[in-house]
Design a protein around this motif. Structure first.
Motif, short mmCIF file in Angstrom:
data_model
loop_
_atom_site.label_atom_id
_atom_site.label_comp_id
_atom_site.label_asym_id
_atom_site.label_seq_id
_atom_site.Cartn_x
_atom_site.Cartn_y
_atom_site.Cartn_z
N ALA A 68 0.83 -1.21 0.00
CA ALA A 68 0.00 0.00 0.00
C ALA A 68 0.86 1.26 0.00
N SER A 69 0.41 2.27 -0.71
CA SER A 69 1.11 3.55 -0.76
C SER A 69 0.92 4.31 0.56
N GLN A 70 2.01 4.94 1.05
CA GLN A 70 1.92 5.78 2.23
C GLN A 70 1.63 7.22 1.85
N GLU A 71 1.62 7.47 0.55
CA GLU A 71 1.30 8.81 0.06
C GLU A 71 -0.19 8.90 -0.19
N SER A 72 -0.61 9.82 -1.03
CA SER A 72 -2.04 10.12 -1.14
C SER A 72 -2.85 8.98 -1.74
N VAL A 73 -3.86 8.55 -0.99
CA VAL A 73 -4.83 7.57 -1.48
C VAL A 73 -6.23 8.12 -1.25
N SER A 74 -7.21 7.53 -1.93
CA SER A 74 -8.59 8.02 -1.84
C SER A 74 -9.38 7.39 -0.71
N PRO A 100 -14.62 -10.29 13.25
CA PRO A 100 -13.98 -9.15 12.60
C PRO A 100 -14.99 -8.09 12.17
N TYR A 101 -14.51 -6.86 12.03
CA TYR A 101 -15.37 -5.74 11.66
C TYR A 101 -14.50 -4.70 10.95
N GLY A 102 -15.10 -3.93 10.06
CA GLY A 102 -14.31 -2.93 9.36
C GLY A 102 -15.12 -1.72 8.95
N VAL A 103 -14.43 -0.59 8.80
CA VAL A 103 -15.08 0.62 8.28
C VAL A 103 -14.22 1.16 7.14
N LEU A 104 -14.89 1.64 6.11
CA LEU A 104 -14.22 2.26 4.96
C LEU A 104 -14.45 3.76 5.04
N LEU A 105 -13.37 4.52 4.93
CA LEU A 105 -13.42 5.97 5.06
C LEU A 105 -12.89 6.61 3.78
N ASN A 106 -13.47 7.76 3.41
CA ASN A 106 -12.87 8.50 2.31
C ASN A 106 -11.73 9.35 2.85
N ALA A 107 -11.05 10.07 1.98
CA ALA A 107 -9.85 10.81 2.40
C ALA A 107 -10.16 11.95 3.35
N ASN A 108 -11.43 12.35 3.46
CA ASN A 108 -11.84 13.39 4.41
C ASN A 108 -12.25 12.81 5.76
N GLY A 109 -12.15 11.47 5.91
CA GLY A 109 -12.47 10.83 7.18
C GLY A 109 -13.92 10.47 7.35
N ALA A 110 -14.74 10.62 6.30
CA ALA A 110 -16.16 10.28 6.39
C ALA A 110 -16.35 8.77 6.21
N LYS A 111 -17.14 8.17 7.08
CA LYS A 111 -17.42 6.73 6.96
C LYS A 111 -18.39 6.50 5.81
N LYS A 131 -16.56 7.82 -7.09
CA LYS A 131 -17.32 8.86 -6.39
C LYS A 131 -16.42 9.81 -5.61
N TYR A 132 -15.36 9.29 -4.99
CA TYR A 132 -14.51 10.11 -4.11
C TYR A 132 -13.13 10.30 -4.73
N SER A 159 -5.50 11.75 0.47
CA SER A 159 -4.84 12.17 1.70
C SER A 159 -3.67 11.26 1.99
N ASP A 160 -2.57 11.82 2.50
CA ASP A 160 -1.42 11.02 2.89
C ASP A 160 -1.70 10.27 4.19
N TYR A 161 -1.05 9.13 4.35
CA TYR A 161 -1.20 8.31 5.55
C TYR A 161 -0.85 9.11 6.80
N SER A 162 0.24 9.86 6.76
CA SER A 162 0.71 10.61 7.93
C SER A 162 -0.25 11.72 8.32
N ALA A 163 -1.04 12.21 7.37
CA ALA A 163 -2.02 13.25 7.67
C ALA A 163 -3.33 12.66 8.16
N PHE A 164 -3.59 11.42 7.75
CA PHE A 164 -4.87 10.78 8.07
C PHE A 164 -4.86 10.18 9.47
N PHE A 165 -3.71 9.62 9.89
CA PHE A 165 -3.59 8.96 11.19
C PHE A 165 -2.66 9.74 12.10
N GLU A 166 -3.00 9.77 13.39
CA GLU A 166 -2.15 10.37 14.41
C GLU A 166 -1.68 9.26 15.34
#
Length: 373
Positions: A35-41, A117-128, A148-149, A153-160
């Motif tokens: 997976a890319s650590q740079e911008s993904v959708s 197991p359980y999962g959520v899919l988020l767009n680059a703006n953090g919306a589920k 659609k989206y 967003s970069d991984y480092s910006a998306f996760f803290e």
């Protein structure tokens, strides 16, 4: 007019980014090699645990899905367990997804995760934009969301990534062929099965554990509420106690079991014309539990007829009765739909020659009580 629309779109995009709160991770364990650590959708959070057998099958499925979208999707497997335990588990099972720890359970709570197991899919703006069992997220769903989206967003910006001091817990090693203890502070109320070396650890409510041992529906095991406690049990593999699991539990916990026959609504599986799969259709050799239950299907590698009937009954929340079975314990591979009745009937017949119908049938119920002191 075109400029006005463009400005409006930019303002909306900027506002959504401003309002986005980073997803918090306690510790980063490993990064995906595909997976890319740079911008993904799209970002997918896979909630899992090392004791959750179906989670391992889900991880294998998600690994394939990740390889299909290396530049558009980033999957993160998130556990609440001790980092050292997770690291050892990842190394042993060679799981290749990005993995992280949610030490305080903040992200688990944020998305109201109550089962695995359980999962959520988020767009680059953090919306589920999707949630559910990971196995139910398909490639065509990803393709639709990618159309659609478009924001990335970069991984480092998306996760803290936060930092916590972790206290290592020493793993318990049983000394006897069977051991048990009652657990008061319950973190997960579901049935949990963990294979570790020569032992199997089973955690759950008494009625759920007994149902698993007898391979019947939990509705058939009656335990008074005050006696239906949460236990952790250790069985040495291939021991007599392991082979007669529920009878061992009844004896060792000083319980009484009174069986009763009655008529009840069941699913009847007739194997008189069955042509079952062999064990070469699915290969999950490093998954000790070897099954995956989605919201619509059960997939299993090397499971007996007895085991698959138990899993199907659990998924349907209805007892399953077997007829005309030659060998209850011979291993087979399985792919069974259970969500829609007509499709379940046709797929069982087409794939395995198994006839299914819902009817009234004789059932055994197990009434569990404490022995008098």
């Amino acid at each position: 007019m075109k400029n006005r629309k463009l400005i409006t779109s930019l303002i909306l995009a900027f506002c959504s980014l401003i309002g986005f709160s980073q997803i918090k991770l306690s510790e980063q364990i490993q990064m995906s090699k595909s997976a890319s650590q740079e911008s993904v959708s799209l970002y997918f959070i896979d909630f899992w645990a090392t004791w959750c057998g179906p989670c391992i099958s889900a991880s294998k499925y998600l690994t394939v899905l990740q390889s299909e979208y290396p530049n558009d999707l980033h999957i993160v497997s998130l556990s609440q367990e001790n980092p050292d335990l997770v690291k050892a588990f990842l190394k042993k099972h060679d799981l290749k997804l990005t993995a992280a720890i949610d030490n305080e359970g903040e992200t688990f709570k944020k998305y109201k995760v109550h089962s695995l197991p359980y999962g959520v899919l988020l767009n680059a703006n953090g919306a589920k934009i999707w949630e559910g069992h990971p196995a139910d997220l398909k490639s065509h769903d990803i393709n639709n969301y990618l159309r659609k989206y478009k924001t990335r967003s970069d991984y480092s910006a998306f996760f803290e990534v936060l930092k916590y001091e972790i206290v290592n817990e020493e793993q318990y090693t049983p000394e006897k062929a069977f051991e048990f203890k009652e657990i008061v502070n319950v973190e997960n109320d579901g049935l949990q099965i963990e294979n570790e070396g020569d032992y199997v650890e089973i955690k759950g409510r008494l009625n759920e554990i007994l149902a698993y041992g007898w391979k019947v529906n939990s509705n058939q095991v009656k335990v008074k509420e005050e006696d239906n406690k949460f236990y952790s049990l250790y069985f040495k593999k291939n021991s007599r106690g392991f082979r007669n699991m529920s009878d061992t539990i009844v004896r060792k916990l000083k319980l009484k079991n009174k069986t009763k026959k009655s008529l009840g609504e069941v699913y009847v599986l007739d194997f008189s014309s069955a042509t079952l799969w062999d064990t070469f259709q699915i290969d999950w050799t490093d998954n000790p539990t070897r099954y995956l239950i989605g919201t619509a299907d059960i997939k299993a590698d090397n499971l007996s007829v007895k085991d698959i009937s138990y899993l199907l009954g659990k998924a349907l929340e209805t007892p399953v009765v077997l007829k005309n079975v030659d060998d209850y314990y011979k291993l087979h591979d399985w792919d069974i739909h259970f969500k829609y009745y007509d499709l379940m009937v046709s797929s069982l017949n087409d794939n395995y020659g198994i006839r299914l119908q819902k009817e009234k049938s004789e059932l055994i119920s197990y009434n569990i009580t404490k022995k008098a002191p």
